[in-house]
Design a protein around this motif. Sequence first.
Motif, PDB file in Angstrom:
ATOM      1  N   THR A 137      -4.538   9.553   7.464  1.00 20.40           N
ATOM      2  CA  THR A 137      -4.058   8.416   6.666  1.00 20.40           C
ATOM      3  C   THR A 137      -2.960   7.636   7.379  1.00 20.40           C
ATOM      4  O   THR A 137      -2.736   6.466   7.068  1.00 20.40           O
ATOM      5  CB  THR A 137      -3.540   8.895   5.297  1.00 20.40           C
ATOM      6  N   LEU A 193      -0.135   4.850  -1.420  1.00 20.45           N
ATOM      7  CA  LEU A 193      -1.402   5.358  -0.905  1.00 20.45           C
ATOM      8  C   LEU A 193      -1.282   5.931   0.502  1.00 20.45           C
ATOM      9  O   LEU A 193      -1.909   6.941   0.821  1.00 20.45           O
ATOM     10  CB  LEU A 193      -2.456   4.241  -0.913  1.00 20.45           C
ATOM     11  N   LEU A 233       1.738   1.002  -4.212  1.00 19.26           N
ATOM     12  CA  LEU A 233       0.603   1.839  -4.604  1.00 19.26           C
ATOM     13  C   LEU A 233       0.748   3.297  -4.174  1.00 19.26           C
ATOM     14  O   LEU A 233       0.016   4.158  -4.684  1.00 19.26           O
ATOM     15  CB  LEU A 233      -0.691   1.266  -4.012  1.00 19.26           C
ATOM     16  N   PHE A 286       0.800  -1.217   0.000  1.00 17.12           N
ATOM     17  CA  PHE A 286       0.000   0.000   0.000  1.00 17.12           C
ATOM     18  C   PHE A 286       0.840   1.278   0.000  1.00 17.12           C
ATOM     19  O   PHE A 286       0.376   2.309  -0.509  1.00 17.12           O
ATOM     20  CB  PHE A 286      -0.935   0.023   1.217  1.00 17.12           C
TER      21      PHE A 286
END
Length: 310
Positions: free
Chosen positions: A175, A165, A163, A159
Amino acid sequence: MIRYIIRRLLVSIPVLLIISFITFVLMSLSPMDPAEVVLKSQGIPVITDELMEETRKEFGFDRPFLLQYGDWLMDSLRLDFGTSFVTGQPVWSLLGPALFNTVKLTLISSVAVMILSVLLGVICALHQDKAVDQFVRGISFFLTAMPSYLLASLLIWYFSVKLDLFPTNGMYSYTSYILPVLVITISYAGIYFRVVRSSMLRQLSEDYVLYARACGLKEWRVTARIIRNSLHVAISVFCMAVPIILGSTVVVESVFAWPGVGSLSIRSIVSRDFPVVQAYVLIVAVAFVMFNAISDILNAAVNPKVRNDH
């Protein structure tokens, strides 16, 4: 009920006293003299007997053990855990902000664990031994057996690195909570959902379920009653999940560089900063005792037989 609550809280007092005494004893069990730790942390190259003696007098290490414990206990009640041997700052000024960060992570993770555990437990119980039940149990066994640092590393790789993210460390925005909470939730929901599932299966075999269905009661009402009765059993488990998660965030905080009490405790143990370690152990132990008392009180509130038996 009020009498039961008072009686239950009074029982916790001697337990807390025993825990505080054991916590204070931990410092005396160390092979290194606390005065030597203080002097080494101050960067003094040559430690003489005179310096050791002066340091013992300054910090009160030369006083009788029980007097030291009594003063430390009374100060701890005011959240005054002394001064850090390494930084020279008050322990609470270091522990307070770190504990606040860990508590936020713990509470969010605990809520996520409870919600997911109830959801999976209900689904698996209503589909006992079917494909969905076997699949969820199989995946949960695999994930709970996986070390949390390995799970965290895999999530970071996918992640955060692949990615891009979520952040890999620190506590900068909402986040930053996602991956640490996800690791804790996966690690513990796979354990606690089995409690809900087992409780649900016991309730499904009760006579009142058969009678309710025979009387034509709508299935969703029957299921709602089963879930409510099942959660009575899970109250103790979920209450104790909070201090368990609080005391086990060390690995997650280390992997994600979370500025919490777990990371602080690791640094303090390595540097032999005894006052910080003592405060950390005492706070976690007190959390276990208090949440255990809360679980008993909640059980007594929903089940009068509990308080009548005591």
